[in-house]
Design a protein around this motif. Structure first.
Motif, PDB file in Angstrom:
ATOM      1  N   UNK A   6       1.622 -11.285 -19.475  1.00 30.94           N
ATOM      2  CA  UNK A   6       2.638 -10.407 -18.898  1.00 30.94           C
ATOM      3  C   UNK A   6       2.954 -10.823 -17.468  1.00 30.94           C
ATOM      4  N   UNK A   7       4.232 -10.737 -17.098  1.00 29.80           N
ATOM      5  CA  UNK A   7       4.652 -11.084 -15.750  1.00 29.80           C
ATOM      6  C   UNK A   7       5.538  -9.980 -15.196  1.00 29.80           C
ATOM      7  N   UNK A   8       5.248  -9.561 -13.985  1.00 29.29           N
ATOM      8  CA  UNK A   8       6.118  -8.653 -13.254  1.00 29.29           C
ATOM      9  C   UNK A   8       6.823  -9.458 -12.196  1.00 29.29           C
ATOM     10  N   UNK A   9       8.156  -9.504 -12.261  1.00 26.90           N
ATOM     11  CA  UNK A   9       8.861 -10.312 -11.282  1.00 26.90           C
ATOM     12  C   UNK A   9       9.144  -9.504 -10.019  1.00 26.90           C
ATOM     13  N   UNK A  10       9.729 -10.165  -9.023  1.00 28.20           N
ATOM     14  CA  UNK A  10       9.920  -9.552  -7.725  1.00 28.20           C
ATOM     15  C   UNK A  10      10.822  -8.336  -7.716  1.00 28.20           C
ATOM     16  N   UNK A  11      11.628  -8.127  -8.751  1.00 27.85           N
ATOM     17  CA  UNK A  11      12.516  -6.973  -8.759  1.00 27.85           C
ATOM     18  C   UNK A  11      11.746  -5.673  -8.889  1.00 27.85           C
ATOM     19  N   UNK A  12      10.491  -5.710  -9.323  1.00 30.60           N
ATOM     20  CA  UNK A  12       9.680  -4.502  -9.483  1.00 30.60           C
ATOM     21  C   UNK A  12       8.736  -4.301  -8.305  1.00 30.60           C
ATOM     22  N   UNK A  13       8.756  -5.194  -7.343  1.00 35.70           N
ATOM     23  CA  UNK A  13       7.851  -5.131  -6.208  1.00 35.70           C
ATOM     24  C   UNK A  13       8.580  -4.546  -5.014  1.00 35.70           C
ATOM     25  N   UNK A  14       7.960  -3.554  -4.356  1.00 35.44           N
ATOM     26  CA  UNK A  14       8.597  -2.889  -3.228  1.00 35.44           C
ATOM     27  C   UNK A  14       8.061  -3.424  -1.908  1.00 35.44           C
ATOM     28  N   UNK A  15       8.967  -3.676  -0.983  1.00 37.02           N
ATOM     29  CA  UNK A  15       8.624  -4.049   0.389  1.00 37.02           C
ATOM     30  C   UNK A  15       9.421  -3.108   1.277  1.00 37.02           C
ATOM     31  N   UNK A 254      -3.293   3.466  -8.943  1.00 38.61           N
ATOM     32  CA  UNK A 254      -2.542   2.503  -9.749  1.00 38.61           C
ATOM     33  C   UNK A 254      -1.475   1.768  -8.930  1.00 38.61           C
ATOM     34  N   UNK A 255      -1.590   1.800  -7.604  1.00 40.42           N
ATOM     35  CA  UNK A 255      -0.694   1.050  -6.744  1.00 40.42           C
ATOM     36  C   UNK A 255      -1.403  -0.209  -6.249  1.00 40.42           C
ATOM     37  N   UNK A 256      -0.836  -1.346  -6.585  1.00 40.61           N
ATOM     38  CA  UNK A 256      -1.365  -2.616  -6.109  1.00 40.61           C
ATOM     39  C   UNK A 256      -0.634  -2.976  -4.812  1.00 40.61           C
ATOM     40  N   UNK A 272       8.334 -13.216   3.890  1.00 37.66           N
ATOM     41  CA  UNK A 272       7.023 -13.797   4.189  1.00 37.66           C
ATOM     42  C   UNK A 272       6.350 -12.975   5.290  1.00 37.66           C
ATOM     43  N   UNK A 273       5.099 -12.612   5.069  1.00 37.53           N
ATOM     44  CA  UNK A 273       4.370 -11.778   6.017  1.00 37.53           C
ATOM     45  C   UNK A 273       4.490 -10.293   5.758  1.00 37.53           C
ATOM     46  N   UNK A 274       5.208  -9.897   4.715  1.00 40.18           N
ATOM     47  CA  UNK A 274       5.408  -8.482   4.415  1.00 40.18           C
ATOM     48  C   UNK A 274       4.245  -7.911   3.609  1.00 40.18           C
ATOM     49  N   UNK A 275       4.182  -6.588   3.579  1.00 44.80           N
ATOM     50  CA  UNK A 275       3.253  -5.851   2.727  1.00 44.80           C
ATOM     51  C   UNK A 275       4.036  -5.344   1.522  1.00 44.80           C
ATOM     52  N   UNK A 276       3.560  -5.697   0.322  1.00 43.49           N
ATOM     53  CA  UNK A 276       4.244  -5.342  -0.919  1.00 43.49           C
ATOM     54  C   UNK A 276       3.426  -4.336  -1.719  1.00 43.49           C
ATOM     55  N   UNK A 277       4.130  -3.573  -2.566  1.00 40.27           N
ATOM     56  CA  UNK A 277       3.475  -2.598  -3.436  1.00 40.27           C
ATOM     57  C   UNK A 277       4.121  -2.644  -4.814  1.00 40.27           C
TER      58      UNK A 277
END
Length: 303
Positions: A6-15, A254-256, A272-277
């Protein structure tokens, strides 16, 4: 449940936060919230408030700050792997040194990633500033503030990360692209013979965290990915980020949360250098604290 591959792409990642860190690592979900460090800037930061708020600075040291753990039984004191050793950090006070095992090393050294185990001991890696082969070590800070060298011959140690019962430790040697699994005696903290858990051919394994199913989430530097490996070493899931250098991971339920870095990039992008969730299916546990038992000074003999 996740499915193999399974892959979660960047569209599901919040910054959402505006901060960009040079070398964001050491992120932990603690009983005081989520904290992280900007290693080379020596900054301890809290990710609290509204998800879009800037990170809040808790402390700033004049030396690299690898990672921290809350000191159990205190409201706001932290144990830190910083500079050439370990210290205690409390608001409004100068850092209190505990041990400096790398102070007299033959080459300039600094502490790197660190974590507390379920029994309240604090484990931290060291490395040379130039990442010289085999120059690094793994140390254990015992309850009395004594530092013990546990392993040596490591180039860039990252992790460690422990299973819930504390009898298995995962440790990356990032420069060699390998994560090893070490048995740990819960009573004596003795480390047994290791075995290779995962070898990464592209990029470098960096920060890690173990979830409630015993799977290991690993930030893979240079690839823009975080990968979940099952206890048998099989790749289960990949999370893709719009940043090239993931460095630290933690699970807040359940938050990575994933820290990234800009250091070394000639042309860093906006993220680059951001914190993602990103929300995941299997949660993690709150990070353990360090149990510090102040040594009792010998009683004065009465003449």
């Amino acid at each position: 449940m996740t499915t193999a591959g399974d892959t979660t792409d960047g569209t599901h990642v919040r910054c959402l936060r505006p901060d960009r860190l040079e070398l964001g690592e050491g992120i932990r979900w603690t009983d005081r919230g989520v904290v992280l460090v900007d290693i080379l800037a020596g900054r301890l930061l809290a990710a609290d408030g509204d998800p879009g708020d800037p990170l809040r600075e808790l402390a700033r040291l004049p030396c690299p700050l690898g990672a921290v753990a809350p000191v159990a039984g205190t409201a706001d004191t932290w144990v830190a792997a910083a500079g050439t050793g370990f210290c205690l950090l409390a608001p409004g006070e100068a850092p209190r040194p505990l041990a400096r095992p790398e102070a007299d090393a033959a080459r300039p050294m600094r502490m790197n990633d660190a974590t507390a185990d379920p029994f309240g001991r604090f484990w931290a890696g060291s490395m040379s500033y130039d990442a010289d082969p085999d120059a690094g070590s793994l140390y254990r800070l015992d309850h009395d503030g004594t530092a013990v060298r546990v392993l040596d011959g490591i180039t860039v140690p990252n992790g460690p990360a422990f299973t819930a019962d504390g009898d298995v430790m995962y440790l990356a040697d990032s420069a060699r692209g390998v994560v090893r699994r070490h048995p740990v005696d819960p009573v004596t903290a003795a480390v047994g013979t290791s075995e290779v858990f995962v070898t990464v051919d592209e990029g470098s394994p960096d920060g890690m965290v173990v979830d409630v199913e015993g799977a290991v989430w690993i930030a893979v530097w240079g690839t823009g990915t975080v990968r979940r490996y099952l206890p048998d070493g099989r790749l289960d899931r990949t999370v893709r980020l719009p940043a090239r250098q993931p460095a630290g991971v933690c699970l807040q339920g359940d938050l990575l949360h994933v820290t990234t870095a800009r250091v070394g990039l000639a042309d860093p992008c906006a993220d680059d250098g951001a914190l993602f969730t990103v929300r995941v299916d299997v949660p993690g546990r709150i990070a353990s604290g360090y149990v510090f038992q102040e040594p009792v000074p010998p009683s004065q003999e009465v003449s």
